[in-house]
Scaffold this motif. Structure first.
Motif, PDB file in Angstrom:
ATOM      1  N   ARG A 167      -3.565   3.046  -0.400  1.00  0.00           N
ATOM      2  CA  ARG A 167      -4.332   2.148  -1.273  1.00  0.00           C
ATOM      3  C   ARG A 167      -3.117   1.090  -1.652  1.00  0.00           C
ATOM      4  O   ARG A 167      -2.157   1.502  -1.811  1.00  0.00           O
ATOM      5  CB  ARG A 167      -4.807   2.733  -2.523  1.00  0.00           C
ATOM      6  CG  ARG A 167      -5.856   3.980  -2.086  1.00  0.00           C
ATOM      7  CD  ARG A 167      -6.071   4.793  -3.183  1.00  0.00           C
ATOM      8  NE  ARG A 167      -6.106   4.180  -4.512  1.00  0.00           N
ATOM      9  CZ  ARG A 167      -6.387   5.053  -5.533  1.00  0.00           C
ATOM     10  NH1 ARG A 167      -6.325   6.376  -5.637  1.00  0.00           N
ATOM     11  NH2 ARG A 167      -6.492   4.415  -6.864  1.00  0.00           N
ATOM     12  N   PRO A 168      -3.783  -0.075  -2.117  1.00  0.00           N
ATOM     13  CA  PRO A 168      -3.014  -0.988  -2.776  1.00  0.00           C
ATOM     14  C   PRO A 168      -2.426  -0.313  -3.924  1.00  0.00           C
ATOM     15  O   PRO A 168      -3.135   0.308  -4.786  1.00  0.00           O
ATOM     16  CB  PRO A 168      -3.880  -2.240  -3.188  1.00  0.00           C
ATOM     17  CG  PRO A 168      -5.139  -2.152  -2.462  1.00  0.00           C
ATOM     18  CD  PRO A 168      -5.048  -0.655  -2.030  1.00  0.00           C
ATOM     19  N   GLU A 227       0.793  -1.292  -0.008  1.00  0.00           N
ATOM     20  CA  GLU A 227      -0.091  -0.038  -0.075  1.00  0.00           C
ATOM     21  C   GLU A 227       0.849   1.237   0.049  1.00  0.00           C
ATOM     22  O   GLU A 227       1.831   1.422   0.746  1.00  0.00           O
ATOM     23  CB  GLU A 227      -0.871  -0.054   1.228  1.00  0.00           C
ATOM     24  CG  GLU A 227      -2.026  -1.189   1.302  1.00  0.00           C
ATOM     25  CD  GLU A 227      -3.151  -1.003   2.190  1.00  0.00           C
ATOM     26  OE1 GLU A 227      -3.021   0.178   3.012  1.00  0.00           O
ATOM     27  OE2 GLU A 227      -3.965  -1.816   2.164  1.00  0.00           O
TER      28      GLU A 227
END
Ligand SMILES: Cc1cc2nc3c(=O)[nH]c(=O)nc-3n(C[C@H](O)[C@H](O)[C@H](O)COP(=O)(O)OP(=O)(O)OC[C@H]3O[C@@H](n4cnc5c(N)ncnc54)[C@H](O)[C@@H]3O)c2cc1C
Length: 390
Positions: free
Chosen positions: A280-281, A276
């Protein structure tokens, strides 16, 4: 599992079973020892023996010749699967099967097959193939190593370079000049040289960019004597023989490239889901997702080319063009995919821990061995145009 063809529902059941068996074997017995062997540049002798016992050193050869009685498609699936875990091991298997054993399968007499091919295909002896020389790489016709008839023996003098399985093989198939044609070009013949032939020795082993656990080295022939019946095929007709062998070998290098690219894709997918940044990934960023998308698409296309070439070979039709296309495309896909994998891993991709840097180093060889990408383009151009290109 990756939606990329790794689950090969399009494969016949027998081939899928082989793929699953090799995958389980690689997960259980190969993966745990890869890093150590690569770091120590140590040849995996025990694993090669195990693979031989499993029947995977003679997959495309008939049982009567010591093999598993399967086909080129099965062999390509096996090499891809091994390369997915370990490039070095895949290269050892590919050089043994496609280069060391194939010439004897294709051109050996029944006696030569019983004596040399059966132990190779049954995995009791490792094979190697000596074509390249210091002055004869892409231009294999420039072979300087020579062989002359002396009574009931052939006497070979010269040297070979970059030979996979050097020092590990028990049987070598070697190209040597046995005369000169009226136009001045070399008349080349093929010989079976057992590792204990008098006058034969293995020279320096290379320190390579990748594939550290595979052995690549020099062969020296210093008045090396082999009995007259070690001539393979007809005298002076070795060059077309070697070209035919390379056609088949290109399918295996393409399969090896595919396995490395597949490994890079799988590692990248896992990482892009887990890592991440910005909360967010990283896989949710288009810049990363598109790299994964391109890798997966190109790998699927390359797999199609590899299997088409294998399928054509198995049907006995011409496949020189398709083997060169598969090798060219799959090897360039492997270089792009493994490089993208390093990029997706960021700094972690550049260090050993995440393995993708190894995939990148190993993949480069597939653009060089068994004919560089430039040579594949020459072959493809010639086959399509029907003209002498280059
Ligand atoms: C790890 C490894 C394993 C190998 N295993 C084996 C083996 O088991 N047995 C064996 O016999 N050989 C083996 N090789 C040798 C390999 O096949 C050769 O390295 C390869 O064919 C290229 O030959 P070369 O290295 O002499 O390069 P060169 O032929 O000198 O090529 C140098 C550059 O010139 C380009 N070039 C040459 N001719 C042309 C042309 N006509 N048009 C356009 N570009 C051209 C090439 O594409 C390349 O970019 C191995 C090599 C490596 C690195």
């Amino acid at each position: 599992m990756i939606p990329s063809g790794a689950v090969d529902l399009e494969l016949p059941q027998e081939h899928r079973l082989l793929q699953e068996t090799i995958r389980e074997f690689c997960d259980r017995e190969v993966e745990p020892v890869v890093a150590d062997h690569e770091r120590a540049r140590r040849f995996p002798a025990d694993l090669v023996r195990r693979i031989g016992e499993m029947g995977w050193l003679g997959i495309p050869y008939p049982e009567s010749e010591g093999g598993a009685g399967m086909d080129t498609l099965a062999y390509a699936v096996a090499v891809e699967e091994i390369a997915r875990t370990w490039g070095s091991l895949a290269l050892i298997v590919a050089a043994h099967t496609s280069l060391g054993s194939a010439p004897i399968h294709l051109f050996g007499t029944p006696e030569q097959k019983q004596r040399f091919l059966v132990p190779l295909a049954a995995g009791r002896v490792l094979g190697a193939y000596g074509l390249t020389e210091p002055g004869a790489g892409s231009d294999a016709g420039a072979t300087r190593t020579s062989a002359r008839r002396d009574g009931d023996a052939w006497v070979i003098d010269g040297e070979k370079r970059f030979i996979t399985n050097a020092g590990r093989a028990g049987t070598y198939v070697v190209a040597a000049r046995t005369g000169t044609r009226p136009d001045g070009s070399a008349q080349v013949s093929a010989f079976i040289v057992p590792a204990d032939a008098p006058g034969f020795s293995v020279g320096r082993l290379e320190e390579k960019m990748g594939l550290h656990a595979s052995a690549t080295g020099e062969l020296h022939f210093d008045g090396c004597r082999v009995p007259a019946d070690h001539l393979l095929g007809r005298e002076g007709e070795g060059f077309p023989l070697f070209l035919q062998v390379l056609d088949g070998g290109r399918i295996s290098i393409a399969a090896m490239a595919l396995g490395l690219a597949q490994a890079a894709l799988e590692a990248s997918t896992t990482y892009a889901r887990e890592r991440e940044q910005f909360g967010r990934p990283i896989g949710s960023f288009e810049g990363v997702a598109f790299m994964v998308a391109d890798m997966a698409t190109e790998i699927a296309a390359a797999r199609g080319l590899v299997r088409r070439a294998a399928w054509l070979k198995d049907r006995g039709g011409p496949y020189r063009l398709e083997a060169a296309q598969a090798k060219l495309y799959a090897s360039e896909v492997a270089s792009r995919a493994t490089s993208a994998a390093v990029q997706i891993h960021g700094g972690y991709g550049y260090v050993e821990e995440y393995r993708v840097e190894r995939y990148l180093r190993d993949a480069k060889l597939t653009e060089i061995g068994e004919g560089t990408s430039q040579i594949q383009r020459l072959v493809i151009g010639r086959e399509i145009l029907g003209l002498r290109v280059g």
